[in-house]
Structure formats: structure tokens, C-alpha cells
Design a protein around this motif. Structure first.
Motif, PDB file in Angstrom:
ATOM      1  N   ASP A  72       0.829  -1.209   0.000  1.00  0.00           N
ATOM      2  CA  ASP A  72       0.000   0.000   0.000  1.00  0.00           C
ATOM      3  C   ASP A  72       0.862   1.257   0.000  1.00  0.00           C
ATOM      4  OD1 ASP A  72      -2.308  -1.504   0.024  1.00  0.00           O
ATOM      5  OD2 ASP A  72      -2.567  -1.398   2.198  1.00  0.00           O
TER       6      ASP A  72
ATOM      7  N   ALA B 204       0.694   4.047  -2.958  1.00  0.00           N
ATOM      8  CA  ALA B 204       0.312   5.423  -2.645  1.00  0.00           C
ATOM      9  C   ALA B 204       1.392   6.412  -3.063  1.00  0.00           C
ATOM     10  CB  ALA B 204       0.027   5.558  -1.151  1.00  0.00           C
TER      11      ALA B 204
ATOM     12  N   ASN C  81      -2.225   7.799  -6.517  1.00  0.00           N
ATOM     13  CA  ASN C  81      -2.282   8.503  -5.246  1.00  0.00           C
ATOM     14  C   ASN C  81      -3.722   8.679  -4.765  1.00  0.00           C
ATOM     15  OD1 ASN C  81      -3.338  10.698  -6.701  1.00  0.00           O
ATOM     16  ND2 ASN C  81      -1.349  11.691  -6.888  1.00  0.00           N
ATOM     17  N   ALA C  82      -3.896   9.360  -3.630  1.00  0.00           N
ATOM     18  CA  ALA C  82      -5.217   9.505  -3.026  1.00  0.00           C
ATOM     19  C   ALA C  82      -6.174  10.284  -3.922  1.00  0.00           C
ATOM     20  CB  ALA C  82      -5.089  10.192  -1.666  1.00  0.00           C
TER      21      ALA C  82
END
Length: 309
Positions: free
Chosen positions: A194, A198, A203-204
Motif C-alpha cells: 500500500d 500510494a 495517489n489519493a
């Protein structure tokens, strides 16, 4: 916005009053003619996963707490979230030139107590009860939306895929949502995929600033003592479709505060000549301490204290 100049209770000597010149503490002190007002600053409220990270300095004044105090003075209460999870400090400024006639405000929004870590190269993770050293080239995060980030390298650059801005290095701290008594080794090994995705995958925000991960290889792993606790790390080399890729490490250990909840520290360092040296990971790991510990407490190579793992 800062609290107005005036006499306030001295954080280092509560039986005296000390002159605040509107921006910083001066060296002027006096015996109070009346009982000095206490220095009260309410704590700001943050999202559940936010970290309170403080960049501390000797004789410092917490800038975020000053802002909160100013809001209380002018707006009558509240407090708010900065949005980047950072509380910074600033060193004391020059002394006031006229202290004899300055009036004391009736209801001051005073600067906070200047106690706490005195090393300007340290950040504080209040939630997990640890401090982390800031090596040369690193700083407390600014203008960054990720709540868990506790330090970054200086500056930004255009991401290799041409979408957004990237940084050469990031360090973040996480509290696993559900560890169920897992050992540090399990936590680190479960987190590394993870962490890599990320950092260098998606990415978020749903973007792929490096056009995705093309290959990866675990290059190091093993037990390590962190802040006097048993820990474990996994380091992975990540290669990306664009750019030089980088290194990602997941470091897991038990906090020495509260219920000794597990902590995961993620390291992200770009590869190539512009990335920070890999030795910075070891420097930061070695310098992690429980809040309030002396310089000799904890760290890599120290004795490993009792642990719930």
C-alpha cells in the motif's frame, strides 16, 4: 493576527510576569502587582486521522496556538483546523523597547507555554507519542493535503508524467485501523504494498504522477529497535513508467504511550541524483524518541523494552 503586546505570566517562571511585544517574548520580566492571568489556549480540533506535528525551537512560541488565541480574542471563541496537520513554532524575537507603561489587556489571548522539545530539528507526533529528527534537507510539511505526513524534503518539482507537483522525499506516520495484536513484522509486510502504491502508483487523488509502477523488489528487511521498542522494517525499490522511481520503507513498532498501539512510519525517497540519501531513513529511525525522552533514550541499537507483540 497575533495577541496584543502586554504583560503575561512567564511560561518559565509562573511567579513573574513577562513582556510579550506582540510577536515574541522579550527578556523583560517583573513581579506581578496582581495575580497574573493564566495562559490559556484551547486545543484545535482535527480529523480522526490527522496528526499534530510540531516543529519545536528553543524558547519558541507555537504559531498555530497564537492564531487560535487571536481568534478567541477577536471572534469570541471557536478555534479551527489549519488543514495541513502542522503546528509550528518560531523563536523569540527582539525585546520590547518600552515596558514600563504598557497596559495589560483585560482578557488576553496569550502566547502558549514555551515548554516542550527545544531542538529546532525535531518534529512531534502527539497522537503516537513520538518525536522524529529532521535531517539536513528536510522540513515540517507545508501546503500539503496529506494529514499523515510529518516531514518532507525542501521544495517541489513537476511530476514525471506531467500531472501535478511531486516531492523528492516524504515521511508519514500511521496508526493501523485494525491490527488485532499483529506483530511488527506482519504490520510492516502488510503495509509495504500500500505504501508503494500510494507513493508511486495511484495517489489519493486518483492520479498517476509517474504513470504507474512497472516493477518492484524488496531490498532489505529485518528487526530493529525503535524508541526502545521492538520493531520491524521492509524496504522496497520501486521502478516507474516515468522518472527514476524510488525507495519505499514501512517501519512498524509499538508506541510507548497509552495502550501501546502499533505505529507504522512510511518513508518515500526518490531514486536518482535528486533524491535524498537512503542513509536518511536510518538517521530518522535511529532518532525516533518517546515524547519527553532524553537524547539517550530509545533509537536503533538501544535495549528493546517490553512489548505487547
Amino acid at each position: 493576527m497575533t495577541p496584543p503586546a502586554g504583560w503575561y505570566r512567564d511560561p518559565s517562571a509562573p511567579h513573574l510576569e513577562r513582556w510579550w511585544d506582540g510577536t515574541a517574548w522579550s527578556e523583560h520580566r517583573r513581579s506581578p502587582e496582581t495575580v497574573p492571568l493564566p495562559l490559556v489556549v484551547p486545543a484545535a480540533r482535527r480529523p480522526a486521522r490527522a496528526r499534530a506535528v510540531a516543529l519545536a525551537a528553543a524558547g519558541s512560541v507555537l504559531a498555530a496556538a497564537i492564531v487560535t488565541g487571536a481568534v478567541l480574542l477577536h471572534d469570541g471563541g471557536g478555534g479551527g483546523d489549519r488543514g495541513d496537520g502542522v503546528t509550528r513554532t518560531a523563536p523569540g524575537g527582539p525585546a520590547a523597547t518600552d515596558t514600563a507603561t504598557a497596559p495589560a489587556p483585560a482578557a488576553p489571548a496569550a502566547p502558549p507555554d514555551s515548554s516542550g522539545p527545544s531542538d529546532a530539528s525535531v518534529v512531534v507526533d502527539q497522537l503516537n507519542g513520538i518525536t522524529l529528527p529532521l535531517p539536513t534537507g528536510w522540513e515540517a510539511p507545508r501546503d500539503i493535503s496529506q494529514d499523515d505526513v510529518v516531514m518532507t524534503t525542501h521544495g517541489v518539482y513537476d511530476c514525471p508524467a506531467g500531472r501535478g507537483l511531486c516531492r523528492h522525499g516524504l515521511v508519514s506516520t500511521l496508526t493501523p485501523a485494525s491490527s488485532d495484536g499483529a506483530r511488527p513484522e506482519s504490520l510492516a509486510r502488510n503495509d509495504i504494498a500500500d505504501a508503494a502504491d500510494a507513493a508511486y502508483g495511484r495517489n489519493a487523488a486518483g492520479d498517476t504522477p509517474y504513470d504507474g509502477i512497472t516493477a518492484h523488489q524488496d531490498v532489505a528487511a529485518g528487526p530493529v529497535a525503535v524508541a526502545g521498542r521492538a520493531g520491524y522494517f521492509v524496504r522496497r525499490r520501486v521502478r516507474t513508467a516515468k522518472g527514476p522511481g524510488g525507495y519505499v520503507e514501512s517501519l512498524a513498532f509499538s508506541s510507548s504511550t497509552g495502550v501501546e498501539a502499533p505505529v507504522v512510519v512510511r518513508f518515500v525517497l526518490d531514486a536518482g541524483p535528486d533524491g535524498p540519501p537512503l542513509a536518511d531513513i536510518d538517521r530518522i529511525t535511529k532518532g525516533i524518541r518517546p515524547i519527553g525522552a532524553t537524547g539517550a533514550d530509545g533509537g536503533v541499537g538501544s535495549s528493546i523494552g517490553p512489548s505487547s507483540d
